[in-house]
Structures are given as structure tokens and as C-alpha cells.
Design a protein around this motif. Structure first.
Motif, short mmCIF file in Angstrom:
data_model
loop_
_atom_site.label_atom_id
_atom_site.label_comp_id
_atom_site.label_asym_id
_atom_site.label_seq_id
_atom_site.Cartn_x
_atom_site.Cartn_y
_atom_site.Cartn_z
N ILE A 296 32.77 39.01 34.19
CA ILE A 296 32.45 40.16 35.05
C ILE A 296 31.22 40.84 34.46
O ILE A 296 31.14 41.04 33.25
CB ILE A 296 33.62 41.17 35.12
CG1 ILE A 296 34.83 40.56 35.82
CG2 ILE A 296 33.19 42.46 35.82
CD1 ILE A 296 36.07 41.43 35.73
N LEU B 60 29.17 44.03 36.08
CA LEU B 60 28.81 45.00 37.12
C LEU B 60 27.60 45.77 36.63
O LEU B 60 27.72 46.70 35.83
CB LEU B 60 29.97 45.95 37.42
CG LEU B 60 31.31 45.31 37.79
CD1 LEU B 60 32.30 46.40 38.21
CD2 LEU B 60 31.16 44.25 38.87
N ASP C 3 28.90 41.64 41.52
CA ASP C 3 29.33 41.15 40.22
C ASP C 3 28.39 40.02 39.83
O ASP C 3 28.46 38.93 40.38
CB ASP C 3 30.78 40.65 40.26
CG ASP C 3 31.20 39.96 38.97
OD1 ASP C 3 30.53 40.19 37.94
OD2 ASP C 3 32.19 39.21 39.00
N HIS D 280 33.05 38.12 41.45
CA HIS D 280 34.36 38.55 41.90
C HIS D 280 34.27 39.66 42.93
O HIS D 280 33.29 40.39 43.00
CB HIS D 280 35.20 39.02 40.70
CG HIS D 280 35.42 37.94 39.69
ND1 HIS D 280 34.60 37.78 38.60
CD2 HIS D 280 36.34 36.95 39.62
CE1 HIS D 280 35.01 36.75 37.89
NE2 HIS D 280 36.06 36.22 38.49
N THR D 281 35.31 39.79 43.71
CA THR D 281 35.37 40.82 44.74
C THR D 281 35.63 42.18 44.11
O THR D 281 36.59 42.36 43.35
CB THR D 281 36.48 40.51 45.76
OG1 THR D 281 36.20 39.24 46.37
CG2 THR D 281 36.56 41.58 46.83
N VAL D 282 34.75 43.15 44.43
CA VAL D 282 34.87 44.51 43.90
C VAL D 282 34.85 45.47 45.08
O VAL D 282 33.94 45.42 45.91
CB VAL D 282 33.72 44.85 42.93
CG1 VAL D 282 33.93 46.22 42.30
CG2 VAL D 282 33.57 43.77 41.85
N GLN E 116 38.08 48.56 42.31
CA GLN E 116 39.11 47.56 42.06
C GLN E 116 38.46 46.17 42.02
O GLN E 116 37.70 45.82 42.91
CB GLN E 116 40.17 47.60 43.17
CG GLN E 116 40.95 48.91 43.23
CD GLN E 116 41.92 49.06 42.08
OE1 GLN E 116 42.35 48.08 41.48
NE2 GLN E 116 42.26 50.30 41.75
N ILE E 117 38.78 45.42 40.95
CA ILE E 117 38.26 44.07 40.78
C ILE E 117 39.41 43.09 40.99
O ILE E 117 40.41 43.14 40.26
CB ILE E 117 37.65 43.88 39.38
CG1 ILE E 117 36.56 44.93 39.13
CG2 ILE E 117 37.08 42.47 39.23
CD1 ILE E 117 36.09 45.00 37.68
N THR E 118 39.29 42.21 41.96
CA THR E 118 40.35 41.27 42.28
C THR E 118 40.48 40.21 41.18
O THR E 118 39.47 39.67 40.71
CB THR E 118 40.06 40.58 43.62
OG1 THR E 118 39.96 41.58 44.64
CG2 THR E 118 41.17 39.60 43.99
N GLN F 79 43.41 46.92 32.84
CA GLN F 79 44.11 45.86 33.55
C GLN F 79 45.59 46.03 33.29
O GLN F 79 46.06 45.83 32.17
CB GLN F 79 43.67 44.46 33.08
CG GLN F 79 44.37 43.34 33.87
CD GLN F 79 44.00 41.96 33.40
OE1 GLN F 79 43.70 41.75 32.23
NE2 GLN F 79 44.01 41.00 34.31
N GLY G 46 44.78 42.71 39.03
CA GLY G 46 43.38 43.10 39.07
C GLY G 46 43.05 44.19 38.08
O GLY G 46 43.93 44.78 37.44
N SER H 38 40.71 47.83 37.15
CA SER H 38 40.15 49.01 37.79
C SER H 38 39.15 49.70 36.87
O SER H 38 39.27 49.65 35.64
CB SER H 38 41.25 50.00 38.20
OG SER H 38 41.96 50.46 37.08
#
Length: 236
Positions: free
Chosen positions: A46, A48, A60, A65-67, A95-97, A129, A205, A207
Motif C-alpha cells: 500500500i 497512499l 494506491d 487496492h480499493t480505497v 477504508q482499504i479493502t 487493521q 480491511g 482504516s
């Protein structure tokens, strides 16, 4: 006899060679033509960078990853520790999946830059996490501004290490590493403390946020960085 051209070429080769060993490109840019200095160890899962408007998309640059924004909406874009950053209020989070490449069972490093605008009225956890027994990792700030690095082992027993209070309005770097046996924490690139502990590994996930202040350059590795690598992350 003078060789100004060859001297310049030799000097540039030396600089580029050193930069290659440190794993960064001194001419890398944010994509808008403005040069920055993204000193970063190899292999972030990750990363960011927080250079884009979070109301549009949150990139990311590590593992893609989905954020997403959670709770009361997205933070705002502001000046960061490196380039831009995100300004949060206490009830805003990213939130990071979870994905398989975020598996921390062999070791990990979680790190970020933070700038406190106002000290929290209660403990504020800015990167975490959760896990079935508690947390795989948590980076928090107490009401007096001091830092807290927490985790639970598989039985639910907490392991807590603390650092010095952070100055208001100043960017600070925090890092938490675990090599499978030993947890080590750093503040502004300097060693703070370490302890032997198990970690309750999670597939939940992560945060980021929940603070009155700025956050920038959030990173996660699926290995424990060395002290020298953490120092690179902490270079402004």
C-alpha cells in the motif's frame, strides 16, 4: 588539463548510482511535472501518496487496492509532508479493502506521516487493521499527544508500546514493524522501543484517519523494514 564535461558526467553517475542503491529516482515526479523526492524502500503493498482529490479517486500507488471514504465523508486535499496530503476531522476515515497481498503473517510494516492540528479529546487511532482477537496493528495518539503502538496476540493479550508527544502543527513520521517475532516502533525515523510478541493476523480491511489533522504517505509492507529503510520513509 581540464575535463569539465567528463567531471559533470562522473558526478551525475555517482549520484545516480547512490540513488539506485537507495531505491528512488531523484527525477521522479507526481505526474503534474513538479519534481518531488519519493524516497521509498522496494515493495510497498500500500502506498497512499494522497496527491489526488479524495472526492474523485484515491490512488494506491503500491498494490492498487480499493480505497474509499467512510463515515462522514472524504477528507480534504491540503499541503502534506511530501507534496499534497489529506486533512481529516475526527469522524472521517479511509477504508482499504483487504487483499491476499496484504497478508501480514510473515511480518509487516505500517507507517505514515501525521500532523496534529488539535490534540484529541480521547485516544485517536489513525491507522489500524482490526482482527478477531483485537487488532493486528494500531497506530494511535493519546489526548496528551503521545503516540501508542498497539496489537493483540492470537489469545487477545495486548502489547502496547508508546512514544513521546507530538508537536502540534508539525509533520511527524510513525512506523510499526514486526518480523514474525519482534515488534519494533519508530518515531521520526528513530527507534523508540521493541518487544517480543505474537500478532493476531487478520483478513479484515484497514482504516486511516479519525484525527483532527493531516495524514500523508501511508505505506504498508508485507515484511519488516530495517531501521535504515524506516529512516528512508521518514525523510521529508
Amino acid at each position: 588539463m581540464r575535463y569539465p564535461g567528463r567531471v559533470r558526467q562522473l558526478a551525475l553517475a555517482i549520484v545516480l548510482g547512490a540513488c539506485g542503491r537507495l531505491n528512488f529516482d531523484p527525477f521522479e515526479t507526481t505526474g503534474d511535472g513538479a519534481a518531488d523526492s519519493p524516497v521509498l524502500p522496494d515493495g510497498p503493498r500500500i502506498w497512499l501518496r494522497m496527491e489526488t482529490d479524495p472526492n474523485g479517486s484515491i490512488l494506491d500507488s503500491g498494490g492498487g487496492h480499493t480505497v474509499t471514504c467512510a463515515n462522514s465523508g472524504c477528507p480534504s486535499l491540503t499541503a502534506g509532508a511530501r507534496g499534497q496530503g489529506y486533512q481529516f476531522v475526527p469522524d472521517q476515515e479511509l477504508q482499504i479493502t483487504f487483499a491476499p497481498d496484504l497478508d501480514a503473517s510473515a511480518g509487516f510494516t505500517s507507517a505514515l506521516w501525521v500532523e496534529i492540528s488539535v490534540k484529541p479529546t480521547a485516544q485517536s487511532c489513525i491507522f489500524d487493521q482490526p482482527s478477531p482477537a483485537g487488532d493486528t496493528f494500531v497506530l494511535c495518539i493519546d489526548p496528551d499527544g503521545s503516540t501508542l503502538f498497539d496489537n493483540e496476540d492470537p489469545s487477545g493479550t495486548a502489547n502496547v508500546l508508546g512514544g513521546a508527544p507530538l508537536s502540534l502543527g508539525v509533520w511527524h513520521h510513525l512506523a510499526f514493524t514486526w518480523d514474525g517475532t519482534t515488534k519494533t516502533v519508530y518515531q521520526d525515523g528513530a527507534f523508540v522501543d521493541s518487544s517480543v510478541t505474537g500478532i493476531d493476523i487478520s483478513t479484515m480491511g484497514m482504516s486511516v484517519g479519525s484525527i483532527n489533522g493531516g495524514i500523508d504517505e501511508v505505506t504498508f509492507y508485507d515484511r519488516a523494514l530495517t531501521a535504515a529503510e524506516v529512516a528512508l520513509l521518514a525523510m521529508p
